[in-house]
Write an enzyme that holds these catalytic residues in place. Structure first.
Site, PDB file in Angstrom:
ATOM      1  N   ILE A  52       1.017  -1.248  -0.023  1.00 24.20           N
ATOM      2  CA  ILE A  52      -0.043   0.011   0.231  1.00 24.20           C
ATOM      3  C   ILE A  52       0.879   1.398   0.023  1.00 24.20           C
ATOM      4  CG2 ILE A  52      -1.799   1.129   1.137  1.00 24.20           C
ATOM      5  CD1 ILE A  52      -2.955  -1.471   2.256  1.00 24.20           C
ATOM      6  N   ARG A  61      -4.143   1.233  11.518  1.00 28.86           N
ATOM      7  CA  ARG A  61      -5.267   0.832  12.598  1.00 28.86           C
ATOM      8  C   ARG A  61      -5.005   1.925  13.625  1.00 28.86           C
ATOM      9  NH1 ARG A  61      -6.847  -2.369   9.242  1.00 28.86           N
ATOM     10  NH2 ARG A  61      -7.075  -4.447   9.402  1.00 28.86           N
ATOM     11  N   GLU A  89     -13.900   1.641  17.029  1.00 30.92           N
ATOM     12  CA  GLU A  89     -14.602   1.693  15.951  1.00 30.92           C
ATOM     13  C   GLU A  89     -16.078   0.896  16.131  1.00 30.92           C
ATOM     14  OE1 GLU A  89     -12.320   0.469  12.675  1.00 30.92           O
ATOM     15  OE2 GLU A  89     -10.728   2.218  12.990  1.00 30.92           O
ATOM     16  N   HIS A 138     -13.118   3.875   8.472  1.00 29.65           N
ATOM     17  CA  HIS A 138     -12.492   2.588   8.019  1.00 29.65           C
ATOM     18  C   HIS A 138     -13.035   2.165   6.774  1.00 29.65           C
ATOM     19  CE1 HIS A 138     -10.045  -0.629   9.789  1.00 29.65           C
ATOM     20  NE2 HIS A 138      -9.939  -0.949   8.627  1.00 29.65           N
TER      21      HIS A 138
HETATM   22  C1  DGY Z   1      -7.663  -4.471   5.804  1.00 22.97           C
HETATM   23  O1  DGY Z   1      -7.936  -5.108   4.817  1.00 22.97           O
HETATM   24  O2  DGY Z   1      -6.965  -4.780   6.714  1.00 22.97           O
HETATM   25  C2  DGY Z   1      -8.687  -3.324   5.741  1.00 22.97           C
HETATM   26  O3  DGY Z   1      -8.352  -2.389   6.859  1.00 22.97           O
HETATM   27  C3  DGY Z   1      -9.907  -3.526   6.002  1.00 22.97           C
HETATM   28  O4  DGY Z   1     -10.227  -4.288   7.460  1.00 22.97           O
END
Ligand code: DGY
Length: 320
Positions: free
Chosen positions: A156, A237, A266, A285
């Protein structure tokens, strides 16, 4: 006899059909307190478990003597007690890669929204307050040609670096457990210490997975290292950040703003001070939440599940 699997999250029929070819499915669209005892009862005979977010710990596993595989529909697996699963010889899988571009798009959205104050100005226009020319007090700050610090340069992080480098001419700094030579070569990313990254970046973007080592990775000291003009983005997170320290840093003006897709609690409590800050952009989220990507994630998870139950090594086995 077909293995029995529990799907505990709403799933597209294409996913259910694929699993049903080789497994018997017990399907719960969601797990609420009413259905939970039924779920626990079914768990006694289940060989596989597919869904996301369920806390799979020793206690739950005591109800699952037949379980062979837990397939998460997410890249993060902080909901899984990996030590307990490993001890019982239960496989665990996640869904990396398929969501990288979608989460990176969300992160760029948070960066742009916070820098250019898009949600705030949207509200201002819609509430009929745009009555004359725009005053300077509504101006934002530039994103292009600024310094972006990425903490956690995995799939990512690299997808964010790509967008920032090619689309916004940004200078990329990164901090990671190990060097990412690919990102260095392709996006001109420069590896640096956490302190250096925090001190030099205009945008600090946190993308580390939540592990015991990354709990509260960004706290008071780290916010103090950041520039007063810095915008902090968290799409990992909630618990990777000391939320109280972040609130203080924003209230005291140690940083300029934040873009948050995740929170310690959350859904976030409506009393959380972050929700009343104009310089904080919040999302529920939704990093990977597009129709296309959630379908790909669910199919990846289903393939992991089926492969594991066929006695093969699933493509995304989590190795600890
Ligand atoms: C993940 O894929 O970990 C995203 O944050 C969705 O929970």
């Amino acid at each position: 006899m077909k293995p029995k699997v529990i799907v505990y999250k709403k799933a597209d029929t294409r996913i259910l059909d694929y699993i049903a070819d080789s497994c018997e499915i017990i399907y719960f669209e969601e797990l609420d307190s009413e259905i939970y005892p039924v779920f626990l009862e079914e768990l006694k005979n289940a060989h596989g478990l597919l869904g996301s977010g369920l806390k799979v710990d020793k206690e739950l596993l005591n109800h699952a003597p037949q379980l062979k595989i837990v397939s998460n529909i997410s890249v993060g697996y902080d909901n899984l007690d990996m030590a307990a699963l490993t001890k019982r010889g239960i496989m665990a899988t996640n869904t990396p890669d398929v969501l990288n571009d979608t989460v990176a798009d969300t992160i760029m959205g948070l960066i742009l929204s916070a820098a250019r104050r898009i949600p705030e100005l949207d509200q201002w226009v819609k509430s009929g307050q745009w009555k004359s020319g725009l005053e300077e007090k509504w101006f934002g700050v530039d994103v292009h040609h600024k310094v972006l610090g990425i903490i956690g340069m995995g799939g990512i992080g690299s997808a964010v670096a790509k967008r920032a480098h090619f689309g916004f001419d940004m200078e990329i700094l990164y901090h990671n457990r190990s060097r990412n030579e690919d990102a260095e070569e392709k996006y001109g990313a420069t590896y640096c210490t956490m302190e250096e990254l925090l001190k030099k970046s205009d945008f600090v973007c946190l993308m580390t997975p939540l592990t015991p080592e990354t709990v509260n990775l960004i706290g008071k000291k780290e916010f103090e290292f950041m520039k007063e003009s810095a915008i902090f983005i968290n799409a990992s997170r909630g618990r990777t950040v000391d939320e109280e320290a972040m609130i203080q840093a924003l209230q005291k003006g140690h940083i300029h703003g934040a873009g948050l897709d995740v929170f310690v609690q959350e859904p976030v409590s409506k009393d959380n001070p972050l929700l009343s800050m104009k310089n904080v952009v919040t999302l529920p989220h939704i990093g990977s939440a597009t129709y296309e990507t959630r379908l790909k994630m669910a199919m990846t998870a289903a393939e992991n599940l089926v492969t594991g139950l066929q006695g093969e090594i699933p493509p995304n086995l989590i190795r600890k």
